[in-house]
Design an enzyme around this catalytic site. Structure first.
Site, PDB file in Angstrom:
ATOM      1  N   THR A  74       0.911  -1.119  -0.257  1.00 20.45           N
ATOM      2  CA  THR A  74       0.145  -0.011   0.576  1.00 20.45           C
ATOM      3  C   THR A  74       0.624   1.221   0.030  1.00 20.45           C
ATOM      4  O   THR A  74       1.819   1.350   0.800  1.00 20.45           O
ATOM      5  CB  THR A  74      -1.353  -0.019   1.212  1.00 20.45           C
ATOM      6  OG1 THR A  74      -1.142   1.635   1.681  1.00 20.45           O
ATOM      7  CG2 THR A  74      -0.081  -0.785   2.573  1.00 20.45           C
ATOM      8  N   ASP A  75       0.372   2.690  -0.462  1.00 18.17           N
ATOM      9  CA  ASP A  75       1.196   3.377  -0.236  1.00 18.17           C
ATOM     10  C   ASP A  75       1.151   4.004   1.481  1.00 18.17           C
ATOM     11  O   ASP A  75       1.945   5.052   1.073  1.00 18.17           O
ATOM     12  CB  ASP A  75       0.538   4.563  -1.283  1.00 18.17           C
ATOM     13  CG  ASP A  75      -1.100   5.514  -1.013  1.00 18.17           C
ATOM     14  OD1 ASP A  75      -1.579   4.262  -0.138  1.00 18.17           O
ATOM     15  OD2 ASP A  75      -1.752   5.487  -1.276  1.00 18.17           O
ATOM     16  N   GLU A  76      -0.045   3.509   1.901  1.00 18.83           N
ATOM     17  CA  GLU A  76       0.657   3.833   3.398  1.00 18.83           C
ATOM     18  C   GLU A  76       1.594   4.050   3.810  1.00 18.83           C
ATOM     19  O   GLU A  76       2.178   4.135   4.816  1.00 18.83           O
ATOM     20  CB  GLU A  76      -0.814   3.619   4.125  1.00 18.83           C
ATOM     21  CG  GLU A  76      -2.525   3.806   3.059  1.00 18.83           C
ATOM     22  CD  GLU A  76      -3.150   3.624   4.731  1.00 18.83           C
ATOM     23  OE1 GLU A  76      -3.373   3.846   5.513  1.00 18.83           O
ATOM     24  OE2 GLU A  76      -3.755   3.338   4.008  1.00 18.83           O
ATOM     25  N   LYS A 117       2.138  -3.669   7.567  1.00 12.11           N
ATOM     26  CA  LYS A 117       2.592  -3.686   5.936  1.00 12.11           C
ATOM     27  C   LYS A 117       4.184  -3.408   5.093  1.00 12.11           C
ATOM     28  O   LYS A 117       4.932  -3.864   4.450  1.00 12.11           O
ATOM     29  CB  LYS A 117       1.985  -3.180   5.009  1.00 12.11           C
ATOM     30  CG  LYS A 117       0.689  -3.237   4.987  1.00 12.11           C
ATOM     31  CD  LYS A 117       0.297  -4.639   4.535  1.00 12.11           C
ATOM     32  CE  LYS A 117      -0.064  -4.362   2.864  1.00 12.11           C
ATOM     33  NZ  LYS A 117      -0.805  -6.009   2.912  1.00 12.11           N
ATOM     34  N   TYR A 160      -1.677  -1.107  11.099  1.00 15.63           N
ATOM     35  CA  TYR A 160      -1.522  -1.504   9.904  1.00 15.63           C
ATOM     36  C   TYR A 160      -0.621  -0.797   8.731  1.00 15.63           C
ATOM     37  O   TYR A 160      -0.047  -1.828   8.459  1.00 15.63           O
ATOM     38  CB  TYR A 160      -2.606  -0.722   9.344  1.00 15.63           C
ATOM     39  CG  TYR A 160      -3.030  -0.899   7.798  1.00 15.63           C
ATOM     40  CD1 TYR A 160      -3.507  -1.974   7.352  1.00 15.63           C
ATOM     41  CD2 TYR A 160      -2.444   0.462   6.760  1.00 15.63           C
ATOM     42  CE1 TYR A 160      -2.868  -2.670   6.710  1.00 15.63           C
ATOM     43  CE2 TYR A 160      -3.450   0.090   5.299  1.00 15.63           C
ATOM     44  CZ  TYR A 160      -3.227  -1.138   4.486  1.00 15.63           C
ATOM     45  OH  TYR A 160      -3.225  -1.592   3.820  1.00 15.63           O
TER      46      TYR A 160
HETATM   47  P1  NAD Z   1      -9.888  -6.697   2.984  1.00 18.77           P
HETATM   48  O1  NAD Z   1      -9.432  -6.840   4.320  1.00 18.77           O
HETATM   49  O2  NAD Z   1     -11.449  -6.875   2.092  1.00 18.77           O
HETATM   50  O3  NAD Z   1      -9.990  -8.239   2.457  1.00 18.77           O
HETATM   51  C1  NAD Z   1      -8.608  -9.209   3.421  1.00 18.77           C
HETATM   52  C2  NAD Z   1      -8.753 -10.512   3.160  1.00 18.77           C
HETATM   53  O4  NAD Z   1      -7.885 -11.220   3.712  1.00 18.77           O
HETATM   54  C3  NAD Z   1     -10.550 -11.302   3.880  1.00 18.77           C
HETATM   55  O5  NAD Z   1     -10.973 -12.302   3.176  1.00 18.77           O
HETATM   56  C4  NAD Z   1     -10.171 -12.121   5.549  1.00 18.77           C
HETATM   57  O6  NAD Z   1     -10.385 -13.389   5.090  1.00 18.77           O
HETATM   58  C5  NAD Z   1      -8.689 -12.162   4.392  1.00 18.77           C
HETATM   59  N1  NAD Z   1      -7.294 -12.770   5.734  1.00 18.77           N
HETATM   60  C6  NAD Z   1      -6.808 -12.081   6.597  1.00 18.77           C
HETATM   61  N2  NAD Z   1      -6.480 -12.128   7.552  1.00 18.77           N
HETATM   62  C7  NAD Z   1      -6.144 -13.685   6.916  1.00 18.77           C
HETATM   63  C8  NAD Z   1      -5.209 -14.461   7.387  1.00 18.77           C
HETATM   64  N3  NAD Z   1      -4.813 -14.507   8.359  1.00 18.77           N
HETATM   65  N4  NAD Z   1      -5.065 -15.424   6.597  1.00 18.77           N
HETATM   66  C9  NAD Z   1      -5.869 -16.003   5.070  1.00 18.77           C
HETATM   67  N5  NAD Z   1      -6.963 -15.110   4.596  1.00 18.77           N
HETATM   68  C10 NAD Z   1      -6.587 -14.044   6.097  1.00 18.77           C
HETATM   69  O7  NAD Z   1      -8.628  -6.325   2.746  1.00 18.77           O
HETATM   70  P2  NAD Z   1      -8.180  -5.384   1.231  1.00 18.77           P
HETATM   71  O8  NAD Z   1      -9.185  -4.276   0.967  1.00 18.77           O
HETATM   72  O9  NAD Z   1      -9.312  -6.032  -0.071  1.00 18.77           O
HETATM   73  O10 NAD Z   1      -6.951  -5.685   0.603  1.00 18.77           O
HETATM   74  C11 NAD Z   1      -6.397  -6.618   0.020  1.00 18.77           C
HETATM   75  C12 NAD Z   1      -5.255  -5.814  -0.075  1.00 18.77           C
HETATM   76  O11 NAD Z   1      -4.537  -5.058  -0.579  1.00 18.77           O
HETATM   77  C13 NAD Z   1      -3.930  -6.211   1.588  1.00 18.77           C
HETATM   78  O12 NAD Z   1      -3.442  -6.800   1.784  1.00 18.77           O
HETATM   79  C14 NAD Z   1      -4.019  -4.822   2.006  1.00 18.77           C
HETATM   80  O13 NAD Z   1      -2.772  -3.699   2.704  1.00 18.77           O
HETATM   81  C15 NAD Z   1      -4.116  -4.267  -0.097  1.00 18.77           C
HETATM   82  N6  NAD Z   1      -4.579  -2.743   0.085  1.00 18.77           N
HETATM   83  C16 NAD Z   1      -5.568  -2.489   0.148  1.00 18.77           C
HETATM   84  C17 NAD Z   1      -5.920  -0.686  -0.251  1.00 18.77           C
HETATM   85  C18 NAD Z   1      -7.648  -0.563   0.060  1.00 18.77           C
HETATM   86  O14 NAD Z   1      -7.835   0.619  -0.600  1.00 18.77           O
HETATM   87  N7  NAD Z   1      -8.838  -1.436   0.143  1.00 18.77           N
HETATM   88  C19 NAD Z   1      -5.103  -0.816  -1.193  1.00 18.77           C
HETATM   89  C20 NAD Z   1      -4.282  -0.714  -1.201  1.00 18.77           C
HETATM   90  C21 NAD Z   1      -3.092  -1.687  -0.908  1.00 18.77           C
HETATM   91  P1  TYD Z   2     -10.370   4.892   5.106  1.00 17.92           P
HETATM   92  O1  TYD Z   2     -11.773   4.085   3.601  1.00 17.92           O
HETATM   93  O2  TYD Z   2     -10.492   3.745   6.267  1.00 17.92           O
HETATM   94  O3  TYD Z   2      -8.922   3.961   4.071  1.00 17.92           O
HETATM   95  P2  TYD Z   2      -7.451   4.435   4.737  1.00 17.92           P
HETATM   96  O4  TYD Z   2      -7.724   5.090   5.582  1.00 17.92           O
HETATM   97  O5  TYD Z   2      -6.871   3.776   4.569  1.00 17.92           O
HETATM   98  O6  TYD Z   2      -7.294   5.364   3.600  1.00 17.92           O
HETATM   99  O7  TYD Z   2     -10.377   6.085   5.002  1.00 17.92           O
HETATM  100  C1  TYD Z   2     -10.522   6.738   3.737  1.00 17.92           C
HETATM  101  C2  TYD Z   2     -10.482   8.239   4.486  1.00 17.92           C
HETATM  102  O8  TYD Z   2     -11.796   8.270   4.851  1.00 17.92           O
HETATM  103  C3  TYD Z   2      -9.576   8.658   5.456  1.00 17.92           C
HETATM  104  O9  TYD Z   2      -8.885   9.867   5.690  1.00 17.92           O
HETATM  105  C4  TYD Z   2     -10.464   8.279   6.637  1.00 17.92           C
HETATM  106  C5  TYD Z   2     -11.523   9.089   6.433  1.00 17.92           C
HETATM  107  N1  TYD Z   2     -12.949   8.904   6.877  1.00 17.92           N
HETATM  108  C6  TYD Z   2     -13.646   9.173   7.320  1.00 17.92           C
HETATM  109  O10 TYD Z   2     -13.171   9.995   7.152  1.00 17.92           O
HETATM  110  N2  TYD Z   2     -15.023   8.600   8.079  1.00 17.92           N
HETATM  111  C7  TYD Z   2     -15.276   7.358   8.313  1.00 17.92           C
HETATM  112  O11 TYD Z   2     -16.438   6.949   8.497  1.00 17.92           O
HETATM  113  C8  TYD Z   2     -14.205   6.640   7.581  1.00 17.92           C
HETATM  114  C9  TYD Z   2     -14.172   4.756   7.347  1.00 17.92           C
HETATM  115  C10 TYD Z   2     -12.978   7.118   7.148  1.00 17.92           C
END
Ligand code: NAD
Ligand code: TYD
Length: 337
Positions: free
Chosen positions: A125-127, A157, A153
């Protein structure tokens, strides 16, 4: 070609499963997922009948189980999406983030080494880069930006990323890493900003904006993230990191206002800010664009429309979630906030 997709019952992993089944009609996909609160078999209902798809319920930290599965299935490529992914939950309970995100990644890489997997791809992630100031729009994260994390988090990562690079250099593990900005689209778990706001609007609940709502995220439609990973696992160079971003910065307030206007109702409630809240993320994707020819295909207005339509047309998917254990989470996070 057989690909292991860990975390495939989650948001991005689930979209990736569908993307790969559609794009590579000769590949076998095995999804490994522990089905935590964020994992959902309904997300995979359109794949479960496919003879090229298999689901295995397994925790990536279960070393014996993971080694056993590698032994029987012998994957060519492993793409690791499995993670605890929500910043707010990491502030409440960091431990499971360290276990899954760091130790789980290590178990997978050890299995990849043992069974000679041709590519391990870490979805990051970019985070991991921390945040950028709001008043310097000229600054963007590149692959050379130092790691500088804010939340448990992002620290977990970043730790996993460092471990992947170490395994690559020390053991010659053929690994790549991608660092993507915020995704949005179908199957996004309701705790995250965009689905939370859509669902609250539909349920007539207030829209909780943290702090002053000026924090900025760079939004990418989930399918564009999937196409980038597909390119990296096939054409990306071992040992490299690739940034993936939408070049689409919006403040949280802009997002919520857009959703209110799209759905025609909704009332904002400013609430206490997130601890350590990152101000701005913005990705420079020049490397993946120039070296691998990746381009995002879905513009934001169209992507938001598709996403809102998906939530309108798939009520049972999210109603199932928000009527269960999620009620307790929501109370804990938002009551008296
Ligand atoms: P999500 O929380 O929707 O899904 C995570 C999945 O992983 C779930 O199905 C969960 O059951 C499974 N999981 C969790 N712990 C586990 C374990 N110990 N063993 C096996 N499975 C397990 O997450 P997401 O938003 O789909 O993110 C997926 C990946 O992409 C993550 O690694 C996250 O860091 C990365 N990512 C997410 C975003 C975003 O915007 N959502 C952006 C950049 C990177
Ligand atoms: P989020 O979807 O949790 O992603 P991330 O924190 O990983 O970027 O949140 C996106 C942005 O929205 C973040 O700046 C926090 C804000 N946010 C709110 O203002 N209200 C909310 O209820 C949630 C879940 C997030």
């Amino acid at each position: 070609m057989k690909i292991f997709v860990t975390g495939g019952a989650g948001f991005i992993g689930g979209n990736f499963v569908y993307y790969m089944l559609k794009t590579h009609p000769d590949y076998d996909i095995v999804c490994l997922d522990a089905l935590t609160y964020a994992g959902n078999l309904h997300t995979l209902s359109g794949a479960l009948e496919n003879p090229r798809f298999k689901f295995v319920k397994i925790d990536i930290t279960d070393r014996d189980g993971i080694f056993g599965l590698f032994d029987t299935e012998r994957p060519d490529i492993v793409v690791n999406f499995a993670a605890e992914s929500h910043v707010d939950r990491s502030i409440l309970s960091p431990e499971v983030f360290l276990k899954t995100n760091i130790l789980g990644t290590q178990v997978l890489m050890d299995a990849c080494r043992e069974y000679g997997v041709k590519r391990f791809h870490q979805v990051s992630t970019d985070e991991v880069y921390g945040d950028l100031p709001l008043d310097r729009p000229d600054l963007l994260f590149t692959e050379a930006t130092p790691i500088h994390t804010s939340s448990p988090y992002s620290a977990s990562k970043a730790s996993a990323d460092l471990l992947v690079s170490a395994y690559c250099r020390t053991y010659g593990l053929p690994a790549t890493i991608s660092r993507c900005s915020n995704n949005y689209g179908p199957y996004h778990f309701p705790e995250k900003l965009i689905p939370l706001m859509i669902i609250n609007i539909l349920n007539g609940k207030p829209l909780p904006v943290y702090g002053d709502g000026k924090n900025v995220r760079d939004w990418l439609y989930v399918e564009d993230h999937c196409s980038a990973i597909d390119l990296i696992i096939h054409d990306g160079k071992v040992g490299e990191i690739y940034n993936i971003g939408g070049n689409n910065e919006r403040s949280n307030l802009q997002i919520v206002e857009l959703l209110i206007s799209t759905l025609g109702k909704g009332e904002i409630k400013f609430v206490r800010d997130r601890a350590g809240h990152d101000l701005r993320y913005a990705i420079d994707s020049t490397k993946i664009k120039t070296q691998l020819g990746w381009t995002p295909r879905t513009d934001f207005e169209n992507g938001i429309k598709k996403t809102v339509d998906w939530y309108l047309n798939n009520r049972s998917w999210w109603e199932n979630i928000v009527s269960g254990e999620y009620i307790n989470y929501y109370r804990r996070m938002y009551e008296d906030r």
